[in-house]
Design an enzyme around this catalytic site. Structure first.
Site, PDB file in Angstrom:
ATOM      1  N   GLU A 149      44.126  69.844 -30.649  1.00  0.00           N
ATOM      2  CA  GLU A 149      44.845  69.337 -31.832  1.00  0.00           C
ATOM      3  C   GLU A 149      45.535  68.009 -31.523  1.00  0.00           C
ATOM      4  O   GLU A 149      45.489  67.074 -32.318  1.00  0.00           O
ATOM      5  CB  GLU A 149      45.903  70.364 -32.276  1.00  0.00           C
ATOM      6  CG  GLU A 149      45.349  71.482 -33.137  1.00  0.00           C
ATOM      7  CD  GLU A 149      46.390  72.549 -33.445  1.00  0.00           C
ATOM      8  OE1 GLU A 149      45.994  73.597 -33.920  1.00  0.00           O
ATOM      9  OE2 GLU A 149      47.590  72.314 -33.185  1.00  0.00           O
TER      10      GLU A 149
ATOM     11  N   GLU B  36      44.940  79.377 -26.568  1.00  0.00           N
ATOM     12  CA  GLU B  36      45.990  78.793 -27.423  1.00  0.00           C
ATOM     13  C   GLU B  36      46.396  77.415 -26.870  1.00  0.00           C
ATOM     14  O   GLU B  36      46.603  76.476 -27.625  1.00  0.00           O
ATOM     15  CB  GLU B  36      47.224  79.707 -27.457  1.00  0.00           C
ATOM     16  CG  GLU B  36      47.234  80.724 -28.570  1.00  0.00           C
ATOM     17  CD  GLU B  36      47.418  80.127 -29.958  1.00  0.00           C
ATOM     18  OE1 GLU B  36      47.646  78.919 -30.076  1.00  0.00           O
ATOM     19  OE2 GLU B  36      47.297  80.887 -30.920  1.00  0.00           O
TER      20      GLU B  36
HETATM   21  N1  LIG Z   1      42.625  64.789 -39.419  1.00  0.00           N
HETATM   22  C1  LIG Z   1      42.074  65.853 -40.017  1.00  0.00           C
HETATM   23  N2  LIG Z   1      40.896  65.721 -40.677  1.00  0.00           N
HETATM   24  C2  LIG Z   1      40.330  66.789 -41.293  1.00  0.00           C
HETATM   25  N3  LIG Z   1      40.861  68.018 -41.336  1.00  0.00           N
HETATM   26  C3  LIG Z   1      42.030  68.217 -40.687  1.00  0.00           C
HETATM   27  C4  LIG Z   1      42.697  67.154 -39.991  1.00  0.00           C
HETATM   28  N4  LIG Z   1      43.840  67.642 -39.460  1.00  0.00           N
HETATM   29  C5  LIG Z   1      43.869  68.945 -39.786  1.00  0.00           C
HETATM   30  N5  LIG Z   1      42.796  69.308 -40.517  1.00  0.00           N
HETATM   31  C6  LIG Z   1      42.508  70.651 -41.064  1.00  0.00           C
HETATM   32  O1  LIG Z   1      43.714  71.342 -41.184  1.00  0.00           O
HETATM   33  C7  LIG Z   1      43.690  72.528 -40.374  1.00  0.00           C
HETATM   34  C8  LIG Z   1      45.062  72.745 -39.767  1.00  0.00           C
HETATM   35  O2  LIG Z   1      45.344  71.675 -38.890  1.00  0.00           O
HETATM   36  P1  LIG Z   1      46.647  71.616 -37.986  1.00  0.00           P
HETATM   37  O3  LIG Z   1      46.598  70.415 -37.146  1.00  0.00           O
HETATM   38  O4  LIG Z   1      47.838  71.814 -38.853  1.00  0.00           O
HETATM   39  O5  LIG Z   1      46.443  72.876 -37.106  1.00  0.00           O
HETATM   40  P2  LIG Z   1      47.432  74.118 -37.009  1.00  0.00           P
HETATM   41  O6  LIG Z   1      47.693  74.675 -38.368  1.00  0.00           O
HETATM   42  O7  LIG Z   1      48.575  73.690 -36.185  1.00  0.00           O
HETATM   43  O8  LIG Z   1      46.424  75.085 -36.285  1.00  0.00           O
HETATM   44  P3  LIG Z   1      46.826  76.322 -35.400  1.00  0.00           P
HETATM   45  O9  LIG Z   1      47.403  77.315 -36.355  1.00  0.00           O
HETATM   46  O10 LIG Z   1      45.509  76.743 -34.804  1.00  0.00           O
HETATM   47  O11 LIG Z   1      47.783  75.816 -34.354  1.00  0.00           O
HETATM   48  C9  LIG Z   1      42.586  72.299 -39.343  1.00  0.00           C
HETATM   49  O12 LIG Z   1      42.028  73.518 -38.891  1.00  0.00           O
HETATM   50  C10 LIG Z   1      41.599  71.459 -40.158  1.00  0.00           C
HETATM   51  O13 LIG Z   1      40.765  72.285 -40.959  1.00  0.00           O
END
Ligand SMILES: Nc1ncnc2c1ncn2[C@@H]1O[C@H](COP(=O)(O)OP(=O)(O)OP(=O)(O)O)[C@@H](O)[C@H]1O
Length: 151
Positions: A98, A91
């Site tokens: 990220e 995690e």
């Molecule tokens: N800059 C980007 N370009 C392309 N796709 C993106 C980008 N940022 C996010 N994504 C897509 O959106 C999804 C969610 O991204 P985010 O950064 O919100 O992660 P998260 O929801 O916080 O993930 P986690 O639940 O694992 O913490 C990613 O898995 C990806 O598929």
């Protein structure tokens, strides 16, 4: 006709990058205590910003506590602890990836950013599924026996 490809620019800096000074780093921990402080800051950041980290922390704590309360064998407690620790560690790596991706591409869409984030999330998911299988296998039988013996 062969084309001359110039090496990546970091090649030039590599000898300097691997020196102890790490010139590109904004700050380098000067001792072990400060390293721990920064590591704790990362854990604290994840705890306060990542809902999934909080959920996993609670579930892992409950699983380890149950394994102790149900007096599982030492090796079984160790296995549950290792799988729980792996989920939490992944995690943190997921959060780090990220952040680096967001730092690199900002708010623009990039296929490689998507791959990096999706793969990091996939790694967490796999570790969590394995942890559930391990915990269920080891905790469920003694838990059922305990519940049935109280009826
Ligand atoms: N800059 C980007 N370009 C392309 N796709 C993106 C980008 N940022 C996010 N994504 C897509 O959106 C999804 C969610 O991204 P985010 O950064 O919100 O992660 P998260 O929801 O916080 O993930 P986690 O639940 O694992 O913490 C990613 O898995 C990806 O598929």
């Amino acid at each position: 006709m062969s084309q001359q490809v110039s090496p990546p620019s970091t090649q030039k800096y590599l000898p300097r990058l691997i020196t102890k000074e790490r010139e590109l780093s904004w700050r380098v921990a000067s001792n072990l205590f400060i390293s721990f402080k920064y590591a704790w800051a990362g854990i604290s950041y994840s705890f306060h910003t990542q809902r999934n980290f909080r959920i996993h922390l609670i579930v892992c704590t409950v699983a380890i506590a149950l394994s102790i309360l149900l007096q599982l064998q030492a090796v079984e407690i160790a296995v549950i602890s290792i799988t729980s620790g792996l989920v939490l560690a992944l995690e943190l790596v997921n959060t780090a990836i990220e952040s680096v991706v967001d730092l690199t591409v900002k708010q623009t869409y990039h296929e490689l950013a998507k791959i990096a984030k999706d793969c990091a999330a996939g790694a967490v998911l796999i570790s969590a599924l394995v942890a559930v299988v391990v915990a269920t296998t080891l905790l469920l039988p003694p838990l059922v026996i305990l519940i049935l013996s109280n009826f």
